[in-house]
Each structure stands twice: as C-alpha cells, then as structure tokens.
Design a protein around this motif. Sequence first.
Motif, PDB file in Angstrom:
ATOM      1  N   ALA A  16       0.830  -1.211   0.000  1.00  0.00           N
ATOM      2  CA  ALA A  16       0.000   0.000   0.000  1.00  0.00           C
ATOM      3  C   ALA A  16       0.863   1.259   0.000  1.00  0.00           C
ATOM      4  N   ASP A  17       1.925   1.271   0.797  1.00  0.00           N
ATOM      5  CA  ASP A  17       2.812   2.433   0.844  1.00  0.00           C
ATOM      6  C   ASP A  17       3.513   2.642  -0.497  1.00  0.00           C
ATOM      7  N   GLY A  18       3.919   1.546  -1.129  1.00  0.00           N
ATOM      8  CA  GLY A  18       4.591   1.647  -2.420  1.00  0.00           C
ATOM      9  C   GLY A  18       3.690   2.215  -3.500  1.00  0.00           C
ATOM     10  N   VAL A  19       2.472   1.724  -3.583  1.00  0.00           N
ATOM     11  CA  VAL A  19       1.533   2.214  -4.596  1.00  0.00           C
ATOM     12  C   VAL A  19       1.132   3.654  -4.286  1.00  0.00           C
ATOM     13  N   ALA A  20       0.926   3.965  -3.007  1.00  0.00           N
ATOM     14  CA  ALA A  20       0.528   5.322  -2.626  1.00  0.00           C
ATOM     15  C   ALA A  20       1.607   6.345  -2.962  1.00  0.00           C
TER      16      ALA A  20
ATOM     17  N   GLY B 101       3.409   6.232  -5.551  1.00  0.00           N
ATOM     18  CA  GLY B 101       3.505   6.338  -7.000  1.00  0.00           C
ATOM     19  C   GLY B 101       4.379   5.290  -7.657  1.00  0.00           C
ATOM     20  N   ASN B 102       4.905   4.351  -6.875  1.00  0.00           N
ATOM     21  CA  ASN B 102       5.748   3.294  -7.432  1.00  0.00           C
ATOM     22  C   ASN B 102       4.898   2.153  -7.969  1.00  0.00           C
ATOM     23  N   ASP B 103       5.393   1.502  -9.024  1.00  0.00           N
ATOM     24  CA  ASP B 103       4.765   0.282  -9.502  1.00  0.00           C
ATOM     25  C   ASP B 103       5.271  -0.869  -8.643  1.00  0.00           C
ATOM     26  N   ILE B 104       4.377  -1.784  -8.300  1.00  0.00           N
ATOM     27  CA  ILE B 104       4.741  -2.958  -7.510  1.00  0.00           C
ATOM     28  C   ILE B 104       4.640  -4.168  -8.422  1.00  0.00           C
ATOM     29  N   PHE B 105       5.778  -4.810  -8.706  1.00  0.00           N
ATOM     30  CA  PHE B 105       5.800  -5.982  -9.571  1.00  0.00           C
ATOM     31  C   PHE B 105       6.106  -7.207  -8.733  1.00  0.00           C
TER      32      PHE B 105
END
Length: 91
Positions: free
Chosen positions: A33-37, A39-43
């Motif tokens: 959640a922190d990564g997406v919030a 603005g990072n893409d999570i792969f």
Amino acid sequence: MTKHEIIDAIIDSTGITRSQALHAFDATFKALADGVASGNDIFIRGFGTFRCSTLAARKGRNIKAGTTIDIPARKTIKFKPCPALKSQINK
C-alpha cells in the motif's frame, strides 16, 4: 478468500505461529500500500503488477436532477495479472 483464510494458509505452508503469520501479512500489505501510494509500480513475479493511475477530470450527469456535474480528477489502483496467473485461472 478472507484475511483469516490467507493467514491460515500461511501457517499451514510455513509452520510459523499465528502471531508471526499475522505480522508478516500486515507488514507485506502495508509495504504494498505504501509503495503504490507513493507512486511506485509494484511488480510481483508470478502474480502481477499494481500501478497507481490518474483518472482525468470529466463531466458526469446527475440522473435524478438531469443536470451536468463536474467529476474531479482522482487516483486509482490498477492490477495487471502476469501471463502465468492468467493461464492458471483459465485452465
């Protein structure tokens, strides 16, 4: 699947305690959640990609009143499954 069912599956496959599984689950999803919030893409290899996307402002319609309304721009999350997951689902 619910959070409880996922935690039970983690316990069954790893043999760790319920408390450890709960902490691992919570830490994993907080990191996602922190990564997406931010603005990072999570792969996640073998699963898919989570991406933050911006929807443009647009005009909408209030059906009851019949008036046009402005819908502001907003951010949303998109998920794109990887080919392996797609093929597993479509067996």
